[in-house]
Design an enzyme around this catalytic site. Structure first.
Site, PDB file in Angstrom:
ATOM      1  CB  THR A 140      -0.911  -0.014   1.260  1.00 60.02           C
ATOM      2  OG1 THR A 140      -1.784  -1.119   1.133  1.00 60.02           O
ATOM      3  CG2 THR A 140      -1.732   1.248   1.397  1.00 60.02           C
ATOM      4  CG  ASP A 168      -1.920  -7.703   4.004  1.00 64.86           C
ATOM      5  OD1 ASP A 168      -2.274  -6.958   4.937  1.00 64.86           O
ATOM      6  OD2 ASP A 168      -2.546  -7.793   2.925  1.00 64.86           O
ATOM      7  CB  THR A 202       1.125 -19.279  22.984  1.00 66.52           C
ATOM      8  OG1 THR A 202      -0.232 -18.983  23.343  1.00 66.52           O
ATOM      9  CG2 THR A 202       1.880 -17.969  22.844  1.00 66.52           C
ATOM     10  CB  CYS A 205      -1.831 -15.990  23.690  1.00 68.49           C
ATOM     11  SG  CYS A 205      -2.899 -17.106  24.597  1.00 68.49           S
TER      12      CYS A 205
HETATM   13  N1  ASP Z   1      -2.288  -5.919   0.840  1.00 75.26           N
HETATM   14  C1  ASP Z   1      -1.253  -4.941   1.124  1.00 75.26           C
HETATM   15  C2  ASP Z   1       0.066  -5.682   1.203  1.00 75.26           C
HETATM   16  O1  ASP Z   1       0.398  -6.266   2.185  1.00 75.26           O
HETATM   17  C3  ASP Z   1      -1.563  -4.233   2.375  1.00 75.26           C
HETATM   18  C4  ASP Z   1      -0.571  -3.171   2.788  1.00 75.26           C
HETATM   19  O2  ASP Z   1       0.457  -2.943   2.227  1.00 75.26           O
HETATM   20  O3  ASP Z   1      -0.851  -2.517   3.805  1.00 75.26           O
HETATM   21  O4  ASP Z   1       0.790  -5.707   0.265  1.00 75.26           O
END
Ligand code: ASP
Length: 348
Positions: free
Chosen positions: A15, A90, A283, A285
């Site tokens: 992004t 991501d 974990t 968590c």
């Molecule tokens: N889908 C995008 C990625 O990981 C999300 C981001 O960059 O925030 O490439």
């Protein structure tokens, strides 16, 4: 005259790299003209070069990108004081963790960052993330980098990369490191928590002579992350664990490393381990770690031969295991590698 630090930005996509064209469509940003787009960068007094990889959404990242990134840094290592990697959020924690395990003798900052809102949108968080990441990568004391680690900068906090996870798909402070304090916190000033940054003895005093950077590559992807849940069935577990060629399992367990004690469950794990497959317990968590001797439900896993992943994140555990398996044919070596903290990925 003091020479300005030189920083190499490596752009991989995500992004952060998106801006609007004249029709309002999001298109990749031209990082080669970064100084034109962000005149503020000039005030940092750093020389910046940019390497652009084919921009991808980080959901498409594979170990091939980790390898390319590590070698790009190695090739350019002597010519730059620090590196900033722009990456989709991501899977940023996976890539950043993987790199932290691939380097030997790293003595310069490698700072990952990205953004939740595209660079071309007015409210972007990318501008601040990028500018501060550059500043951190260039920061020195007595001619030595302040953060000679693979780290991740996001929304006013710098973390050790292999301690991070993306915890929010919405919040601008999307990343956190629940089991290790931030390496720096950013307000009006950048406050480095030097007590938590890894330094070789004699760092800042000039006693340290860096060795050449070495890169270990070769990831074995014959692994699985297995998140258990109440009701998990024997047939499913059996199917997953009998996949042909499987060499490693990251077992995401409850709480402090607990799992069902049903005979079929323990037996399946024992049989898997007997087949030479390495099983590591982490974990599910977001904070804390496994302590398998605390409850009967954890002890049974330990007795079955499951290894403790301590307080490692799943991202760190799976990338580390893939690298260990890719570089060792003997199970004992894999086990030894997994039980040693290589780059501060577990423990205090
Ligand atoms: N889908 C995008 C990625 O990981 C999300 C981001 O960059 O925030 O490439």
């Amino acid at each position: 005259m003091k020479i300005q630090p030189s920083i190499l930005i490596i752009y991989t996509g995500g992004t952060i790299g998106m801006q609007r064209d004249e029709n309002g469509t999001l298109i990749p940003f031209d990082f080669n003209s970064i100084e034109k787009e962000f005149p503020a960068v000039r005030h940092l007094h750093v020389n910046i070069d940019v390497v652009k990889m084919t921009p991808i959404d980080s959901s498409n990242v594979t170990p091939q990108l980790w390898t390319e990134l590590a070698h790009t840094i190695q090739i350019n290592y002597e010519n730059y004081d620090g590196f900033v990697i722009l990456h989709g959020t991501d899977t940023m924690s996976y890539t950043a963790s993987a790199l932290s395990f691939m380097f030997e003798n790293l003595a310069k900052p490698v700072v990952f960052t990205g953004s939740q809102i595209p660079m071309g949108i007015m409210r972007t968080d990318g501008r601040e993330n990028l500018i501060t990441a550059i500043e951190i990568a260039a920061a020195q004391r007595n001619g030595y980098p302040i953060v000679p680690e693979v780290c991740l900068y996001f929304q006013n906090k710098l973390f050790r990369a292999n301690r991070t996870s993306k915890l929010s798909a919405e919040a601008l402070n999307a990343f956190d490191s629940r089991n290790y304090p931030p390496l720096a916190e950013v307000g009006v000033n950048i406050n480095y928590n030097t007590a938590y940054i890894h330094y070789t003895k004699g760092w800042f005093e000039g006693e340290f002579k860096p060795e050449p950077l070495e890169v270990t590559d070769g990831f074995d992807t014959n692994v699985v992350i297995l998140k258990i849940f109440p009701g998990i069935s024997e047939i499913t577990l059996k199917a997953v664990l009998s996949v042909e060629g499987l060499r490693g399992v990251i077992l995401e367990t409850f709480g402090t490393g607990n799992a069902p004690t049903a005979d079929w469950f323990i037996k399946l794990l024992e049989q898997t381990i007997e087949r030479g497959i390495t099983v590591v317990n982490v974990t599910q968590c977001v904070g804390g770690g496994v302590a398998m001797d605390l409850y009967e439900t954890g002890k049974r896993l330990q007795q079955a031969g499951v290894l403790s992943g301590h307080d490692m994140t799943t991202e760190a555990a799976v990338t580390k295991l893939m690298l260990q398996l890719g570089n060792n044919t003997q199970k004992e070596s894999v086990v030894k590698g997994m039980l040693e903290s290589k780059s501060g990925e577990f423990g205090s």
